[in-house]
Design a protein around this motif. Sequence first.
Motif, PDB file in Angstrom:
ATOM      1  N   ILE A 177      22.147  66.225  82.770  1.00 45.97           N
ATOM      2  CA  ILE A 177      23.011  65.601  83.764  1.00 45.97           C
ATOM      3  C   ILE A 177      23.910  64.618  83.017  1.00 45.97           C
ATOM      4  N   ARG A 178      25.216  64.792  83.202  1.00 42.78           N
ATOM      5  CA  ARG A 178      26.202  63.951  82.518  1.00 42.78           C
ATOM      6  C   ARG A 178      27.113  63.321  83.554  1.00 42.78           C
ATOM      7  N   VAL A 179      27.538  62.091  83.300  1.00 43.63           N
ATOM      8  CA  VAL A 179      28.446  61.398  84.216  1.00 43.63           C
ATOM      9  C   VAL A 179      29.579  60.759  83.425  1.00 43.63           C
ATOM     10  N   GLY A 180      30.692  60.516  84.115  1.00 43.57           N
ATOM     11  CA  GLY A 180      31.830  59.863  83.475  1.00 43.57           C
ATOM     12  C   GLY A 180      33.022  59.793  84.404  1.00 43.57           C
ATOM     13  N   ASN A 181      34.134  59.336  83.857  1.00 45.62           N
ATOM     14  CA  ASN A 181      35.377  59.247  84.634  1.00 45.62           C
ATOM     15  C   ASN A 181      36.107  60.578  84.678  1.00 45.62           C
ATOM     16  N   ASN A 182      35.942  61.398  83.627  1.00 46.62           N
ATOM     17  CA  ASN A 182      36.602  62.699  83.548  1.00 46.62           C
ATOM     18  C   ASN A 182      35.873  63.546  82.510  1.00 46.62           C
ATOM     19  N   PHE A 183      36.403  64.725  82.203  1.00 51.03           N
ATOM     20  CA  PHE A 183      35.770  65.633  81.250  1.00 51.03           C
ATOM     21  C   PHE A 183      35.669  65.045  79.839  1.00 51.03           C
ATOM     22  N   HIS A 184      36.564  64.132  79.513  1.00 48.71           N
ATOM     23  CA  HIS A 184      36.665  63.645  78.144  1.00 48.71           C
ATOM     24  C   HIS A 184      35.693  62.537  77.784  1.00 48.71           C
ATOM     25  N   ASN A 185      35.071  61.891  78.767  1.00 47.64           N
ATOM     26  CA  ASN A 185      34.158  60.800  78.434  1.00 47.64           C
ATOM     27  C   ASN A 185      32.787  60.937  79.107  1.00 47.64           C
ATOM     28  N   LEU A 186      32.332  62.154  79.305  1.00 52.85           N
ATOM     29  CA  LEU A 186      31.020  62.381  79.919  1.00 52.85           C
ATOM     30  C   LEU A 186      29.914  61.901  78.991  1.00 52.85           C
ATOM     31  N   GLN A 218      28.392  66.176  85.846  1.00 54.95           N
ATOM     32  CA  GLN A 218      28.337  67.522  85.275  1.00 54.95           C
ATOM     33  C   GLN A 218      26.865  67.912  85.130  1.00 54.95           C
ATOM     34  N   ILE A 219      26.531  69.064  85.685  1.00 58.39           N
ATOM     35  CA  ILE A 219      25.187  69.629  85.533  1.00 58.39           C
ATOM     36  C   ILE A 219      25.330  70.757  84.523  1.00 58.39           C
ATOM     37  N   ALA A 220      24.623  70.636  83.405  1.00 60.20           N
ATOM     38  CA  ALA A 220      24.686  71.658  82.353  1.00 60.20           C
ATOM     39  C   ALA A 220      23.322  72.333  82.249  1.00 60.20           C
ATOM     40  N   VAL A 221      23.302  73.639  82.460  1.00 61.67           N
ATOM     41  CA  VAL A 221      22.073  74.412  82.288  1.00 61.67           C
ATOM     42  C   VAL A 221      22.019  74.826  80.821  1.00 61.67           C
ATOM     43  N   LEU A 222      21.063  74.262  80.100  1.00 60.82           N
ATOM     44  CA  LEU A 222      20.950  74.489  78.663  1.00 60.82           C
ATOM     45  C   LEU A 222      20.072  75.684  78.326  1.00 60.82           C
ATOM     46  N   ALA A 223      19.096  75.989  79.200  1.00 61.86           N
ATOM     47  CA  ALA A 223      18.192  77.122  78.956  1.00 61.86           C
ATOM     48  C   ALA A 223      17.624  77.604  80.281  1.00 61.86           C
ATOM     49  N   ASN A 224      17.220  78.859  80.303  1.00 59.96           N
ATOM     50  CA  ASN A 224      16.591  79.469  81.474  1.00 59.96           C
ATOM     51  C   ASN A 224      15.172  79.901  81.129  1.00 59.96           C
ATOM     52  N   HIS A 225      14.374  80.133  82.147  1.00 60.06           N
ATOM     53  CA  HIS A 225      13.041  80.677  81.942  1.00 60.06           C
ATOM     54  C   HIS A 225      13.150  82.080  81.336  1.00 60.06           C
ATOM     55  N   GLN A 226      12.176  82.458  80.574  1.00 57.03           N
ATOM     56  CA  GLN A 226      12.086  83.793  79.960  1.00 57.03           C
ATOM     57  C   GLN A 226      13.346  84.126  79.146  1.00 57.03           C
ATOM     58  N   ASN A 227      14.007  83.085  78.622  1.00 65.43           N
ATOM     59  CA  ASN A 227      15.236  83.246  77.837  1.00 65.43           C
ATOM     60  C   ASN A 227      16.334  84.004  78.581  1.00 65.43           C
ATOM     61  N   GLY A 228      16.391  83.810  79.895  1.00 64.10           N
ATOM     62  CA  GLY A 228      17.419  84.465  80.698  1.00 64.10           C
ATOM     63  C   GLY A 228      18.818  84.026  80.284  1.00 64.10           C
ATOM     64  N   ARG A 229      19.783  84.894  80.529  1.00 62.14           N
ATOM     65  CA  ARG A 229      21.161  84.633  80.110  1.00 62.14           C
ATOM     66  C   ARG A 229      21.947  83.882  81.182  1.00 62.14           C
ATOM     67  N   ASP A 230      21.962  84.387  82.411  1.00 61.62           N
ATOM     68  CA  ASP A 230      22.700  83.754  83.503  1.00 61.62           C
ATOM     69  C   ASP A 230      21.756  82.916  84.362  1.00 61.62           C
ATOM     70  N   THR A 231      22.346  82.085  85.214  1.00 61.74           N
ATOM     71  CA  THR A 231      21.593  81.101  85.988  1.00 61.74           C
ATOM     72  C   THR A 231      21.842  81.273  87.482  1.00 61.74           C
ATOM     73  N   HIS A 232      20.807  81.017  88.276  1.00 61.21           N
ATOM     74  CA  HIS A 232      20.931  80.900  89.731  1.00 61.21           C
ATOM     75  C   HIS A 232      20.616  79.468  90.128  1.00 61.21           C
ATOM     76  N   MET A 233      21.469  78.877  90.966  1.00 64.91           N
ATOM     77  CA  MET A 233      21.172  77.621  91.652  1.00 64.91           C
ATOM     78  C   MET A 233      21.453  77.871  93.112  1.00 64.91           C
ATOM     79  N   ARG A 234      20.518  77.515  93.973  1.00 58.83           N
ATOM     80  CA  ARG A 234      20.634  77.838  95.391  1.00 58.83           C
ATOM     81  C   ARG A 234      21.423  76.789  96.178  1.00 58.83           C
ATOM     82  N   GLN A 235      21.228  75.529  95.909  1.00 57.69           N
ATOM     83  CA  GLN A 235      21.963  74.457  96.579  1.00 57.69           C
ATOM     84  C   GLN A 235      21.998  73.245  95.654  1.00 57.69           C
ATOM     85  N   ILE A 236      23.012  72.410  95.826  1.00 53.31           N
ATOM     86  CA  ILE A 236      23.087  71.115  95.169  1.00 53.31           C
ATOM     87  C   ILE A 236      23.480  70.105  96.236  1.00 53.31           C
TER      88      ILE A 236
END
Length: 186
Positions: free
Chosen positions: A97-106, A139-157
Amino acid sequence: MQSKEEVEGEQLCVVKNEPFPFFFLTTSALGWVTLGAERGFGVDQLRDDNLETYWQSDGSQPHLVNIQFRRKTTIKTLCICTDYKSDESYTPSKISIRVGNNFHNLQEIRQLELVEPSGWVHIPLVDSDKMPIRTFMIQIAVLANHQNGRDTHMRQIKIYTPVEESSLGKFPRCTTIDFMMYRSIR
């Protein structure tokens, strides 16, 4: 129990079944961007209040969900809904989980390991003094998945901000039958 309120032009949902009152920021107060999404499984599925739908990333990791606010906003908790039983290798196992004013200072403020999560993962977003953070962007960054999965599912935020007193005083608790009849919008 939830009711909707309008505060300074932004629609908020007051959640009252928690030990402390707080607001859920509805999507009208937010600007959402996902980097790489499978067609038909985009940001709309993160916001539709349906736990059967999901956002699916497309591309290489890290998979990113960027949430921008119109003004600097106090955030107490970030909640992510996942379902390991349904999604298996698509379920995030490590997120940042990253926070900031914009993409450049997260700045990264939390990194979590998730072990076969099913349901809501509540992530308190507090600074070093244990106070809720104030930010223009999450910014929510998914760094890894279970079972070394490639794509990610998120149901709600969902994003929660503490209730603050306004110039009008505290927000009233709508407990009468007349108020309860109109506590949600269908």
